[in-house]
Design an enzyme around this catalytic site. Sequence first.
Site, PDB file in Angstrom:
ATOM      1  N   TYR A  69     -11.270  -4.412   2.049  1.00  0.00           N
ATOM      2  CA  TYR A  69     -10.936  -3.248   1.232  1.00  0.00           C
ATOM      3  C   TYR A  69     -11.021  -1.951   2.017  1.00  0.00           C
ATOM      4  O   TYR A  69     -10.482  -0.933   1.587  1.00  0.00           O
ATOM      5  CB  TYR A  69     -11.851  -3.189   0.006  1.00  0.00           C
ATOM      6  CG  TYR A  69     -11.626  -4.356  -0.922  1.00  0.00           C
ATOM      7  CD1 TYR A  69     -10.477  -4.439  -1.700  1.00  0.00           C
ATOM      8  CD2 TYR A  69     -12.538  -5.409  -0.996  1.00  0.00           C
ATOM      9  CE1 TYR A  69     -10.245  -5.534  -2.530  1.00  0.00           C
ATOM     10  CE2 TYR A  69     -12.324  -6.494  -1.830  1.00  0.00           C
ATOM     11  CZ  TYR A  69     -11.177  -6.541  -2.588  1.00  0.00           C
ATOM     12  OH  TYR A  69     -10.942  -7.623  -3.404  1.00  0.00           O
ATOM     13  N   ARG A  95     -13.658 -11.704 -11.967  1.00  0.00           N
ATOM     14  CA  ARG A  95     -12.597 -12.681 -11.734  1.00  0.00           C
ATOM     15  C   ARG A  95     -12.095 -13.161 -13.090  1.00  0.00           C
ATOM     16  O   ARG A  95     -12.814 -13.117 -14.083  1.00  0.00           O
ATOM     17  CB  ARG A  95     -13.109 -13.867 -10.918  1.00  0.00           C
ATOM     18  CG  ARG A  95     -13.625 -13.521  -9.525  1.00  0.00           C
ATOM     19  CD  ARG A  95     -14.102 -14.780  -8.816  1.00  0.00           C
ATOM     20  NE  ARG A  95     -14.546 -14.521  -7.451  1.00  0.00           N
ATOM     21  CZ  ARG A  95     -15.826 -14.299  -7.118  1.00  0.00           C
ATOM     22  NH1 ARG A  95     -16.779 -14.308  -8.053  1.00  0.00           N
ATOM     23  NH2 ARG A  95     -16.155 -14.072  -5.852  1.00  0.00           N
ATOM     24  N   HIS A 128      -6.274 -10.469 -10.793  1.00  0.00           N
ATOM     25  CA  HIS A 128      -6.999 -10.227  -9.543  1.00  0.00           C
ATOM     26  C   HIS A 128      -6.627  -8.872  -8.937  1.00  0.00           C
ATOM     27  O   HIS A 128      -7.408  -8.306  -8.163  1.00  0.00           O
ATOM     28  CB  HIS A 128      -6.731 -11.355  -8.549  1.00  0.00           C
ATOM     29  CG  HIS A 128      -7.952 -11.779  -7.792  1.00  0.00           C
ATOM     30  ND1 HIS A 128      -9.038 -12.396  -8.385  1.00  0.00           N
ATOM     31  CD2 HIS A 128      -8.285 -11.653  -6.477  1.00  0.00           C
ATOM     32  CE1 HIS A 128      -9.959 -12.637  -7.480  1.00  0.00           C
ATOM     33  NE2 HIS A 128      -9.536 -12.186  -6.319  1.00  0.00           N
ATOM     34  N   HIS A 158     -19.466 -11.328  -3.403  1.00  0.00           N
ATOM     35  CA  HIS A 158     -19.037 -11.939  -2.142  1.00  0.00           C
ATOM     36  C   HIS A 158     -20.250 -12.440  -1.367  1.00  0.00           C
ATOM     37  O   HIS A 158     -21.208 -11.694  -1.164  1.00  0.00           O
ATOM     38  CB  HIS A 158     -18.282 -10.922  -1.281  1.00  0.00           C
ATOM     39  CG  HIS A 158     -16.906 -10.617  -1.781  1.00  0.00           C
ATOM     40  ND1 HIS A 158     -16.189  -9.498  -1.393  1.00  0.00           N
ATOM     41  CD2 HIS A 158     -16.098 -11.290  -2.643  1.00  0.00           C
ATOM     42  CE1 HIS A 158     -15.017  -9.500  -2.006  1.00  0.00           C
ATOM     43  NE2 HIS A 158     -14.939 -10.573  -2.757  1.00  0.00           N
ATOM     44  N   LYS A 164     -18.202 -17.817  -8.223  1.00  0.00           N
ATOM     45  CA  LYS A 164     -17.895 -18.927  -7.322  1.00  0.00           C
ATOM     46  C   LYS A 164     -19.182 -19.570  -6.824  1.00  0.00           C
ATOM     47  O   LYS A 164     -20.170 -18.891  -6.590  1.00  0.00           O
ATOM     48  CB  LYS A 164     -17.069 -18.423  -6.139  1.00  0.00           C
ATOM     49  CG  LYS A 164     -15.609 -18.142  -6.472  1.00  0.00           C
ATOM     50  CD  LYS A 164     -14.817 -17.799  -5.225  1.00  0.00           C
ATOM     51  CE  LYS A 164     -13.344 -17.593  -5.526  1.00  0.00           C
ATOM     52  NZ  LYS A 164     -12.577 -17.259  -4.310  1.00  0.00           N
ATOM     53  N   ARG A 201      -9.165  -6.538 -10.084  1.00  0.00           N
ATOM     54  CA  ARG A 201     -10.404  -6.718  -9.316  1.00  0.00           C
ATOM     55  C   ARG A 201     -10.279  -6.007  -7.964  1.00  0.00           C
ATOM     56  O   ARG A 201     -11.217  -5.333  -7.514  1.00  0.00           O
ATOM     57  CB  ARG A 201     -10.679  -8.207  -9.130  1.00  0.00           C
ATOM     58  CG  ARG A 201     -11.904  -8.547  -8.262  1.00  0.00           C
ATOM     59  CD  ARG A 201     -12.155 -10.044  -8.333  1.00  0.00           C
ATOM     60  NE  ARG A 201     -12.966 -10.549  -7.255  1.00  0.00           N
ATOM     61  CZ  ARG A 201     -14.304 -10.607  -7.274  1.00  0.00           C
ATOM     62  NH1 ARG A 201     -14.962 -10.138  -8.323  1.00  0.00           N
ATOM     63  NH2 ARG A 201     -14.976 -11.097  -6.253  1.00  0.00           N
TER      64      ARG A 201
END
Length: 307
Positions: free
Chosen positions: A285, A150, A250, A276, A181, A253
Site C-alpha cells: 500500500y 474481508r 476487496h 496481515h 485467514k 479493503r
Amino acid sequence: MDDDIARHLVHLEVERRLAPRTLAIYRDAFERLRAFTEKHAVPLREVQVHHVRRWAAQLHAQGLAPRSIALVLSAWRGLYRWLGRDALVALNPVEGVRAPKAAKPLPKALPVDQAMALADHHAPPEEAGDARLDARDHCIVELLYGCGLRVGELTGLDVGASAQAAGWIDAADASAHVLGKGSKRRSVPVGAAALSALRRWLELRGEIAQPGEPALFVSQRGTRLTASQLRSRLKRRAIQAGLPTHVHPHMLRHSFASHLLQSSGDLRAVQELLGHADISTTQVYTRLDFGHLSKVYDAAHPRARRK
C-alpha cells in the site's frame, strides 16, 4: 512441424483429450520451440538446459509476459517428458527452468472522494427497491470501507457473540471481532458512521431474517448473505452512486488501507488492522499513491523546494 511435435500434439488431442483452445496454446508454444531450434541449428532431441534458459530470456526480451513464458515452458517440459518415456531423450532440458517472476499487480483502491460517495450514497426510492435491503447494503459498505474487513469476515458476522459465532460486532465497545485467514481472530474499531448504519439495519433486519437465523447480514430469503450476493449488490450500489469503475468488496479493503496509511503513515498499525501476518504484505500500500507522497515531499523537504 517436427515429427516429434506433430506426434505429441496427436497424443494431447486424442489420448489426453485437451480442449481446442488449450491445444492452440500448446501448438503456439511448440512453434516457438521449432523456430528456436531451426534458428540455432539444434536438433529437437539435442536441446540442452542452456538453450532453454537462453530462449526463455529471449522471449522475455521480446516482451512476452512472465505468465505466458511459464505456459510455453510448461508445454516444452511436457513434450520432453513424453519423449523421455520412450527413451528418445536422455534428459528433460526444461526441468528446473523457470519463467521470470511476474510483477505483483498493485491492489486497486478507490480515490477518497469516490469511496466517500459510495459510503454516503442513499438510493432514491424508485431505485432503492426494498428500503430494508438498502439499509443493509449501506451498512455493508460502511463496514467494508470503515473497518477493512474481508468479504468472508463480513458475511461470517453474527448478530451477537456466542461460542459458535465466527464474528460479531460489539456496538457498546465500538469494535468488530472477526475470524480471519488461518482462523486467526482480530478486533478492529468500528467508526461512528458504521455504527449508525448498523443500528438502522438492526431495526429492520427482523422483518427479513428467518426465525433463529444468527447471521448479521441476511438475503431476501432471510438466510445468511453469500459472498456472491454481496458482490452483486455492491456492484449495483456503485453504479447507482455513479462510480466510473467496477467495485468489488476487496477494493474497499484496499481503499481502507491506502487511505489510512496516507493519513497516518503508521504501517504497523495498518498491518494489525488488516490482520496481515507479514508486514511485507501491507507494504504494497505504500506504492499505491506515489503522487501523493511526491506532493508531501515537494511541500515539506528543504531540498525539494524550488525558488
